[in-house]
Every structure is written in structure tokens, then in C-alpha cells.
Design a protein around this motif. Structure first.
Motif, short mmCIF file in Angstrom:
data_model
loop_
_atom_site.label_atom_id
_atom_site.label_comp_id
_atom_site.label_asym_id
_atom_site.label_seq_id
_atom_site.Cartn_x
_atom_site.Cartn_y
_atom_site.Cartn_z
N HIS A 66 4.51 1.04 -8.40
CA HIS A 66 3.76 2.28 -8.29
C HIS A 66 2.74 2.07 -7.17
O HIS A 66 2.13 1.00 -7.06
CB HIS A 66 3.04 2.59 -9.60
N PHE A 67 2.54 3.08 -6.33
CA PHE A 67 1.64 2.91 -5.19
C PHE A 67 0.39 3.79 -5.29
O PHE A 67 -0.71 3.33 -5.07
CB PHE A 67 2.39 3.19 -3.89
N TYR A 68 0.57 5.06 -5.62
CA TYR A 68 -0.59 5.96 -5.64
C TYR A 68 -0.25 7.20 -6.46
O TYR A 68 0.86 7.73 -6.38
CB TYR A 68 -0.95 6.39 -4.21
N THR A 69 -1.22 7.64 -7.24
CA THR A 69 -1.14 8.94 -7.92
C THR A 69 -2.33 9.76 -7.47
O THR A 69 -3.46 9.27 -7.46
CB THR A 69 -1.16 8.77 -9.45
N GLN A 70 -2.04 10.97 -7.09
CA GLN A 70 -3.08 11.90 -6.63
C GLN A 70 -4.21 11.97 -7.64
O GLN A 70 -3.96 12.09 -8.85
CB GLN A 70 -2.43 13.26 -6.43
N GLU A 71 -5.43 11.93 -7.17
CA GLU A 71 -6.59 11.88 -8.06
C GLU A 71 -7.38 13.18 -8.11
O GLU A 71 -8.18 13.38 -9.01
CB GLU A 71 -7.51 10.73 -7.63
N ASN A 72 -7.18 14.04 -7.15
CA ASN A 72 -7.97 15.28 -7.07
C ASN A 72 -7.12 16.50 -7.39
O ASN A 72 -5.90 16.50 -7.21
CB ASN A 72 -8.57 15.45 -5.67
N PHE A 73 -7.78 17.54 -7.83
CA PHE A 73 -7.12 18.83 -8.06
C PHE A 73 -6.62 19.38 -6.73
O PHE A 73 -7.35 19.34 -5.73
CB PHE A 73 -8.12 19.80 -8.70
N LEU A 74 -5.39 19.88 -6.72
CA LEU A 74 -4.84 20.45 -5.49
C LEU A 74 -3.94 21.63 -5.84
O LEU A 74 -3.06 21.52 -6.70
CB LEU A 74 -4.03 19.39 -4.73
N VAL A 75 -4.16 22.74 -5.15
CA VAL A 75 -3.30 23.90 -5.29
C VAL A 75 -2.22 23.80 -4.23
O VAL A 75 -2.48 23.40 -3.09
CB VAL A 75 -4.11 25.21 -5.11
N SER A 76 -1.01 24.16 -4.58
CA SER A 76 0.11 24.12 -3.65
C SER A 76 -0.18 24.97 -2.42
O SER A 76 -0.70 26.09 -2.52
CB SER A 76 1.38 24.64 -4.33
N ARG A 77 0.18 24.43 -1.27
CA ARG A 77 0.04 25.16 -0.01
C ARG A 77 1.02 26.33 0.04
O ARG A 77 0.79 27.32 0.73
CB ARG A 77 0.32 24.20 1.14
N PHE A 78 2.11 26.22 -0.72
CA PHE A 78 3.19 27.20 -0.62
C PHE A 78 3.23 28.19 -1.79
O PHE A 78 3.85 29.24 -1.69
CB PHE A 78 4.52 26.47 -0.50
N ARG A 79 2.59 27.84 -2.91
CA ARG A 79 2.55 28.75 -4.07
C ARG A 79 1.15 28.69 -4.68
O ARG A 79 0.80 27.72 -5.33
CB ARG A 79 3.59 28.32 -5.11
N GLU A 80 0.37 29.74 -4.50
CA GLU A 80 -1.03 29.69 -4.90
C GLU A 80 -1.25 29.71 -6.40
O GLU A 80 -2.36 29.49 -6.87
CB GLU A 80 -1.85 30.77 -4.20
N ASN A 81 -0.19 29.90 -7.19
CA ASN A 81 -0.33 29.85 -8.65
C ASN A 81 0.03 28.47 -9.21
O ASN A 81 0.04 28.28 -10.42
CB ASN A 81 0.53 30.92 -9.33
N GLU A 82 0.32 27.49 -8.34
CA GLU A 82 0.75 26.16 -8.79
C GLU A 82 -0.26 25.07 -8.45
O GLU A 82 -0.74 24.99 -7.32
CB GLU A 82 2.07 25.75 -8.12
N GLN A 83 -0.54 24.26 -9.45
CA GLN A 83 -1.29 23.03 -9.24
C GLN A 83 -0.27 21.92 -8.95
O GLN A 83 0.78 21.86 -9.58
CB GLN A 83 -2.09 22.67 -10.49
N LEU A 84 -0.58 21.06 -8.00
CA LEU A 84 0.29 19.94 -7.68
C LEU A 84 -0.25 18.65 -8.26
O LEU A 84 -1.46 18.43 -8.31
CB LEU A 84 0.40 19.75 -6.16
N LEU A 85 0.69 17.79 -8.66
CA LEU A 85 0.38 16.42 -9.01
C LEU A 85 1.44 15.57 -8.32
O LEU A 85 2.63 15.76 -8.55
CB LEU A 85 0.41 16.19 -10.52
N THR A 86 1.04 14.66 -7.45
CA THR A 86 1.99 13.85 -6.70
C THR A 86 1.83 12.37 -7.04
O THR A 86 0.72 11.86 -7.18
CB THR A 86 1.83 14.06 -5.18
#
Length: 138
Positions: A66-86
Motif C-alpha cells: 500500500h502506498f497512499y490513501t487520500q486524506e482530505n475531502f475531495l469532490v469529483s472534478r467530473f461529477r459534483e455530487n460525488e465524493q472521491l476516495l483514492t
């Protein structure tokens, strides 16, 4: 209003201080990104990554760590109703001779130098990961 979450899983294949990148167009925007994609229902993150590499590039991978898991809240650049977790993993490609672009959205692949002075990734979490790759591999 955000009413969905989109979990994305990516692999950083690194060799000789280069990382495998994909060039594709999404929603009319050119992207440089890492191989991987969306987690499907009933699938674990590692299963997702194996499936994505198989579907996109016709290759089997070994998960190194495992290398990295996103730590901050982020809204999708392409769908404004979606939260992303990467989530990102370091991977090895088992047999590069099997390498074949299968996804028609992928224009090309490139082993990109990690030691380049700029950060070529347009997506914010990919930018963070590229900087972390520099810290780890340089």
C-alpha cells in the motif's frame, strides 16, 4: 449536494526510476494518470487493481505495498455530487511482454521519469502521489 462516494484504486508501477502513466481523454479533458479505476460493488481494493490492469493493459500484477490513501475531502472534478476516495499501491508488472492497451479511452502509455522537475499530473491526488514517489524512489 453530495450523495455518492466513488472509491478509486490505482497502481504505481515503478522501474528504473520511471512510473507507468496513461494518457487518456475524459469528459473532453486530456489526462495523465496512473493505471486503475473504480471499485465495483462486492470487490476488494486489491481485486479491483488486478481487474483494472487486466482490463486496461492486459497484464497481471504483483501488489508490492500500500502506498497512499487520500486524506482530505475531495469532490469529483467530473461529477459534483460525488465524493472521491483514492487508494494507491506500488505494483510490479509480472510480464511486460503481455502488455497491450485494451481500453479504447487510453491514447498511449509512457514510463515517465520520476526525477523530472515538473509534476505532469492534472488531478490533485495524483500530484500528491507523484511527489511521494519522488521521495521514495529518488
Amino acid at each position: 449536494m453530495i450523495d455518492k462516494i466513488n472509491i478509486r484504486v490505482y497502481g504505481c508501477a515503478v522501474k528504473d526510476k520511471k512510473v507507468l502513466t496513461l494518457f487518456e481523454e475524459y469528459a473532453g479533458e486530456p489526462l495523465v494518470k496512473f493505471p486503475g479505476g473504480g471499485l465495483e460493488y462486492g470487490e476488494g481494493t486489491l481485486e479491483c487493481l488486478h481487474r483494472e490492469f487486466d482490463e486496461e493493459l492486459n497484464v497481471k500484477i504483483e501488489i508490492v505495498e500500500h502506498f497512499y490513501t487520500q486524506e482530505n475531502f475531495l469532490v469529483s472534478r467530473f461529477r459534483e455530487n460525488e465524493q472521491l476516495l483514492t487508494i494507491y499501491y506500488i505494483v510490479n508488472i509480472v510480464d511486460e511482454n503481455e502488455f497491450l492497451i485494451l481500453d479504447p479511452c487510453i491514447e498511449k502509455t509512457e514510463w515517465m521519469d520520476i526525477d523530472r522537475p515538473d509534476n505532469p499530473f492534472p488531478l490533485p491526488i495524483d500530484k500528491i502521489v507523484f511527489d511521494k514517489l519522488k521521495e521514495k524512489f529518488l
